[in-house]
Design an enzyme around this catalytic site. Sequence first.
Site, PDB file in Angstrom:
ATOM      1  N   ARG A 183       0.762  -1.102   0.095  1.00 53.76           N
ATOM      2  CA  ARG A 183       0.062  -0.006   0.101  1.00 53.76           C
ATOM      3  C   ARG A 183       0.962   1.379  -0.009  1.00 53.76           C
ATOM      4  O   ARG A 183       0.559   2.382   0.677  1.00 53.76           O
ATOM      5  CB  ARG A 183      -1.034  -0.097   1.199  1.00 53.76           C
ATOM      6  CG  ARG A 183      -1.715  -1.402   1.550  1.00 53.76           C
ATOM      7  CD  ARG A 183      -2.495  -1.812   0.296  1.00 53.76           C
ATOM      8  NE  ARG A 183      -3.258  -2.976   0.278  1.00 53.76           N
ATOM      9  CZ  ARG A 183      -3.901  -3.538  -0.748  1.00 53.76           C
ATOM     10  NH1 ARG A 183      -3.767  -2.882  -1.782  1.00 53.76           N
ATOM     11  NH2 ARG A 183      -4.512  -4.531  -0.365  1.00 53.76           N
ATOM     12  N   ASN A 225       2.466  -7.610   7.784  1.00 52.02           N
ATOM     13  CA  ASN A 225       2.773  -9.055   7.371  1.00 52.02           C
ATOM     14  C   ASN A 225       4.198  -9.239   7.052  1.00 52.02           C
ATOM     15  O   ASN A 225       4.747  -9.052   6.146  1.00 52.02           O
ATOM     16  CB  ASN A 225       2.122  -8.874   5.776  1.00 52.02           C
ATOM     17  CG  ASN A 225       0.421  -8.576   5.958  1.00 52.02           C
ATOM     18  OD1 ASN A 225      -0.010  -9.053   6.742  1.00 52.02           O
ATOM     19  ND2 ASN A 225       0.226  -7.551   5.049  1.00 52.02           N
ATOM     20  N   GLU A 306      -6.300 -12.200   8.388  1.00 49.42           N
ATOM     21  CA  GLU A 306      -5.936 -12.271   6.944  1.00 49.42           C
ATOM     22  C   GLU A 306      -4.815 -13.276   6.584  1.00 49.42           C
ATOM     23  O   GLU A 306      -3.924 -13.159   5.913  1.00 49.42           O
ATOM     24  CB  GLU A 306      -5.729 -11.067   6.436  1.00 49.42           C
ATOM     25  CG  GLU A 306      -6.430  -9.916   6.360  1.00 49.42           C
ATOM     26  CD  GLU A 306      -6.248  -8.519   5.862  1.00 49.42           C
ATOM     27  OE1 GLU A 306      -5.050  -8.198   5.780  1.00 49.42           O
ATOM     28  OE2 GLU A 306      -7.250  -7.858   5.418  1.00 49.42           O
ATOM     29  N   ARG A 339      -2.442  -5.858  17.566  1.00 49.38           N
ATOM     30  CA  ARG A 339      -3.463  -5.511  16.675  1.00 49.38           C
ATOM     31  C   ARG A 339      -4.763  -6.023  16.647  1.00 49.38           C
ATOM     32  O   ARG A 339      -4.635  -7.238  16.847  1.00 49.38           O
ATOM     33  CB  ARG A 339      -2.910  -5.205  15.324  1.00 49.38           C
ATOM     34  CG  ARG A 339      -1.871  -4.623  14.798  1.00 49.38           C
ATOM     35  CD  ARG A 339      -1.469  -4.754  13.391  1.00 49.38           C
ATOM     36  NE  ARG A 339      -2.092  -3.775  12.465  1.00 49.38           N
ATOM     37  CZ  ARG A 339      -2.618  -3.966  11.276  1.00 49.38           C
ATOM     38  NH1 ARG A 339      -2.676  -5.408  11.016  1.00 49.38           N
ATOM     39  NH2 ARG A 339      -3.137  -3.264  10.481  1.00 49.38           N
ATOM     40  N   ARG A 351     -18.342  -8.600   9.353  1.00 51.10           N
ATOM     41  CA  ARG A 351     -17.196  -8.445   9.630  1.00 51.10           C
ATOM     42  C   ARG A 351     -16.906  -7.030  10.458  1.00 51.10           C
ATOM     43  O   ARG A 351     -15.972  -7.361  11.337  1.00 51.10           O
ATOM     44  CB  ARG A 351     -16.404  -8.263   8.260  1.00 51.10           C
ATOM     45  CG  ARG A 351     -15.113  -7.591   8.573  1.00 51.10           C
ATOM     46  CD  ARG A 351     -14.357  -7.457   7.000  1.00 51.10           C
ATOM     47  NE  ARG A 351     -13.098  -6.463   7.112  1.00 51.10           N
ATOM     48  CZ  ARG A 351     -12.341  -6.240   6.199  1.00 51.10           C
ATOM     49  NH1 ARG A 351     -12.613  -6.504   5.101  1.00 51.10           N
ATOM     50  NH2 ARG A 351     -11.065  -5.502   6.447  1.00 51.10           N
ATOM     51  N   ASP A 380     -12.007  -0.985   7.498  1.00 48.27           N
ATOM     52  CA  ASP A 380     -10.478  -0.832   6.882  1.00 48.27           C
ATOM     53  C   ASP A 380     -10.283   0.489   6.113  1.00 48.27           C
ATOM     54  O   ASP A 380     -10.420   0.385   5.093  1.00 48.27           O
ATOM     55  CB  ASP A 380     -10.401  -1.905   6.025  1.00 48.27           C
ATOM     56  CG  ASP A 380      -8.923  -2.151   5.571  1.00 48.27           C
ATOM     57  OD1 ASP A 380      -8.343  -1.607   6.443  1.00 48.27           O
ATOM     58  OD2 ASP A 380      -8.547  -2.919   4.562  1.00 48.27           O
ATOM     59  N   GLU A 402      -5.014   3.469  15.303  1.00 48.65           N
ATOM     60  CA  GLU A 402      -4.110   3.285  13.901  1.00 48.65           C
ATOM     61  C   GLU A 402      -4.704   3.947  12.972  1.00 48.65           C
ATOM     62  O   GLU A 402      -5.985   3.560  12.783  1.00 48.65           O
ATOM     63  CB  GLU A 402      -3.984   1.680  13.765  1.00 48.65           C
ATOM     64  CG  GLU A 402      -3.414   1.417  12.429  1.00 48.65           C
ATOM     65  CD  GLU A 402      -3.036  -0.177  12.179  1.00 48.65           C
ATOM     66  OE1 GLU A 402      -2.702  -0.821  13.172  1.00 48.65           O
ATOM     67  OE2 GLU A 402      -3.269  -0.392  11.008  1.00 48.65           O
ATOM     68  N   GLU A 408      -4.691   4.286   0.792  1.00 50.79           N
ATOM     69  CA  GLU A 408      -4.952   3.014   0.116  1.00 50.79           C
ATOM     70  C   GLU A 408      -6.535   3.173  -0.611  1.00 50.79           C
ATOM     71  O   GLU A 408      -6.605   2.752  -1.631  1.00 50.79           O
ATOM     72  CB  GLU A 408      -5.227   1.954   1.006  1.00 50.79           C
ATOM     73  CG  GLU A 408      -5.582   0.502   0.497  1.00 50.79           C
ATOM     74  CD  GLU A 408      -5.499  -0.379   1.298  1.00 50.79           C
ATOM     75  OE1 GLU A 408      -4.992  -0.451   2.575  1.00 50.79           O
ATOM     76  OE2 GLU A 408      -6.030  -1.928   1.069  1.00 50.79           O
ATOM     77  N   HIS A 536     -16.314   0.287   1.021  1.00 57.16           N
ATOM     78  CA  HIS A 536     -15.693  -0.860   0.516  1.00 57.16           C
ATOM     79  C   HIS A 536     -16.108  -1.455  -0.636  1.00 57.16           C
ATOM     80  O   HIS A 536     -16.240  -2.498  -1.052  1.00 57.16           O
ATOM     81  CB  HIS A 536     -15.434  -2.057   1.382  1.00 57.16           C
ATOM     82  CG  HIS A 536     -14.372  -2.554   1.523  1.00 57.16           C
ATOM     83  ND1 HIS A 536     -13.709  -3.285   0.484  1.00 57.16           N
ATOM     84  CD2 HIS A 536     -13.476  -3.060   2.642  1.00 57.16           C
ATOM     85  CE1 HIS A 536     -12.584  -3.850   0.685  1.00 57.16           C
ATOM     86  NE2 HIS A 536     -12.379  -3.586   1.912  1.00 57.16           N
ATOM     87  N   TRP A 558     -15.386 -10.039   0.929  1.00 57.37           N
ATOM     88  CA  TRP A 558     -14.286  -9.569   0.175  1.00 57.37           C
ATOM     89  C   TRP A 558     -14.913  -8.941  -0.853  1.00 57.37           C
ATOM     90  O   TRP A 558     -14.438  -8.240  -2.070  1.00 57.37           O
ATOM     91  CB  TRP A 558     -13.417 -10.711  -0.774  1.00 57.37           C
ATOM     92  CG  TRP A 558     -12.193 -11.303   0.160  1.00 57.37           C
ATOM     93  CD1 TRP A 558     -11.817 -10.719   1.239  1.00 57.37           C
ATOM     94  CD2 TRP A 558     -11.485 -12.544  -0.195  1.00 57.37           C
ATOM     95  NE1 TRP A 558     -10.901 -11.383   1.699  1.00 57.37           N
ATOM     96  CE2 TRP A 558     -10.578 -12.506   0.915  1.00 57.37           C
ATOM     97  CE3 TRP A 558     -11.207 -13.239  -1.038  1.00 57.37           C
ATOM     98  CZ2 TRP A 558      -9.516 -13.494   1.101  1.00 57.37           C
ATOM     99  CZ3 TRP A 558     -10.254 -14.247  -1.306  1.00 57.37           C
ATOM    100  CH2 TRP A 558      -9.564 -14.398   0.053  1.00 57.37           C
TER     101      TRP A 558
END
Length: 717
Positions: A183, A225, A306, A339, A351, A380, A402, A408, A536, A558
């Site tokens: 990102r 990640n 994830e 997190r 979600r 998100d 955060e 993004e 989203h 998704w």
Amino acid sequence: MAMRLFCCIIALILLTGTPSAQAEDGYDLWLRYPRAEGPALSGLSGHARSIVAPGTSPTARAALEELTRGLTGMTGEAPAVASAPDEGAILLATTESPALARFSLDLKPLGAEGYAIRTTTIDGKGVTVIAANADRGLLYGVFHYLRLAATGAPLDALKIRESPRIGLRLLNHWDNLDGTVERGYAGDSIWDWWTLPEWKGPRYTDYARANASIGINGTVLNNVNAKSDSLTAPYIAKAAALAGVFRPYGIKVYLSVKWTAPMELGELKTADPLDPQVAAWWKAKADEIYAAIPDFGGFLVKANSEGQPGPQDYKRTHADGANMLAAAVQSHGGIVMWRAFVYAHDNPDDRAKQAYADFKPLDGQFADNVIVQVKNGAIDFQPREPFHPLFGAMPKTPLMMEFQITKEYLGQQTHLTYLGPLFEEVLKADTMAKGKGSTVAKVIDGSLEGHRLTGIAGVANIGADRDWSGSVFNQADWYAFGRMAWNPDLTAQAVAKEWTAQTFSPAPALVDPVVAMMMGSREAAVNYMTPLGLAHIMATGHHYGPAPWVSELARPEWNPVYYHRADASGIGFDRTKTGSNAVAQYAPALARKLADPKTTPERDLLWFHHVGWDERLSSGETLWDALVHHYDAGVASVSEMQATWDALRGQVDAERFAQTQAFLVIQKRDATWWRDACLAYFQSITKRPLPASAAPPAHPLDWYKAQSLSYAPGNPK
Ligand code: BDP
């Protein structure tokens, strides 16, 4: 003497060296220190003629060096460095300096990072004192003084006391060891892992200066990640080299860790947090890191999220995992940032509810040196989300904010969408957890529940591009994050003013229109992307551009259709009792408000409710007509931004003017694309005509569906 020589050399480099040749390519960020004019120049000539700076630590030297650099740039003359204050001197002094004894500044309450700035007299001479308990405070005080000078503020009657409201003010770099940035829209990573630790390029120091100038005091070097390699000896040495560069600027380094590192690096058979061998492995690893980096900050963890491994793989809780790591760093004074960004592929529940469901029951179970890091919203980093219901719901646990500075979901490097208003909206949101006024800001600054460990993190938008952030206006988001982390009560508007004055010029003819443009820009993006609480509906993977029609991806959440739920009767996600009941995760007084579409803020309407297409909104329009008008308003705002910017030709240097102008062309194209694609799609569902004033989309729906972008930046492989 040595110090004087050192400062002269710096001043000489500044006056004659290369920086001016490249001055306006954005590299200098808001620290340009151009020649002051008019009253600003006479203010400096009267009040900043010389510097008295007895400190000798690397931080004290950095403070002196920055002050010298700034004053040299703004006055065109290097200030004298003197041993005793003369008329017009700036005195930098900590409580250790005898010079401070004569003032009653009461610095103690300002802590290790706070400072006071005062214009006063010493033996009849007018001086400015920048005073602090520690050298870090002096450095921050110097940056404050330079900010005042660069924004043209009067310097003759200063009486300033400052200390940060939040303890940990961190950047999170989503930087990979192969040099890519997840990102990231500003080129490759600025960490050149390959040449570290031997080569520590000058850019690392400029990074530290920029961060210190806005009060950022920590940086997580690698992606959440994470790869285990970051914890191997060679990479610890590389991190230690960076820590060495950042230390004088008050910035600690932290690392993201991969949960299964003991298996990947230590050949253990398990990563079960309750297995003594696993705990011992982490303890030894922490000891190894602290031997190389004595002031290492601690770990950031993305676990059971994830596809990342975590303690739940061993039927343990997030608290079990966090506490085991916390024990490993505890004796060194380290912390663990755990997190709360979790949602599971096998959990059919909304979600938006899953983080709360996982974490709320763990309140009170975390060790003292654990802080739970919560994204600003429950999904998100959308253009707009209501604040995350965990804020206010875990009174016994310190929670850290955060934010995502890298955009993004907000147009990435090309769209001008200033994030200050988003930060402000979230920080001022009232959780009502302890009655009215229980703002998110008070949750994270610890004042609501009396927590001492407090923090805020921003996912960095920094890369190896010459201008650091991919565009000059993206720099404002980095700046705003730091300033609002220091003081979450600052307004986005005040911060935009400071930034604009330093980045371009303090002339009101420039500052006023630019700030107005910035202040409207985030709402513009909300309007042309996801108005009235939609979320989203971006394209899959890279999240650039619209794709509200996507419905065939493996996991329900998704798919954009999961979020907007448009059907023949209406649009929006029912999060009331008749739907997922996510509203019940908020404090009862707020939950009651959000349960009723009439008392839900219209900006969040479709986040909480499935609303009939013909329902009337406060404007008297039907929902469908209002939706169309929001999309149109978004596109119109971008046209206005273009007109504002075009009118500034000649007031901004050519390079930054041209880039912004070109990026606004892209933004206009994209805003139109968003509007047309979304309206073509939603109209295919609602089957209602567009209101008379609205133009039909330029292409049929299938054309929009057929668009696809290859090689979009920042997209993880
Ligand atoms: C999402 C990003 C993904 C990150 C994830 C996270 O799309 O790349 O890894 O958040 O925060 O916003 O862990």
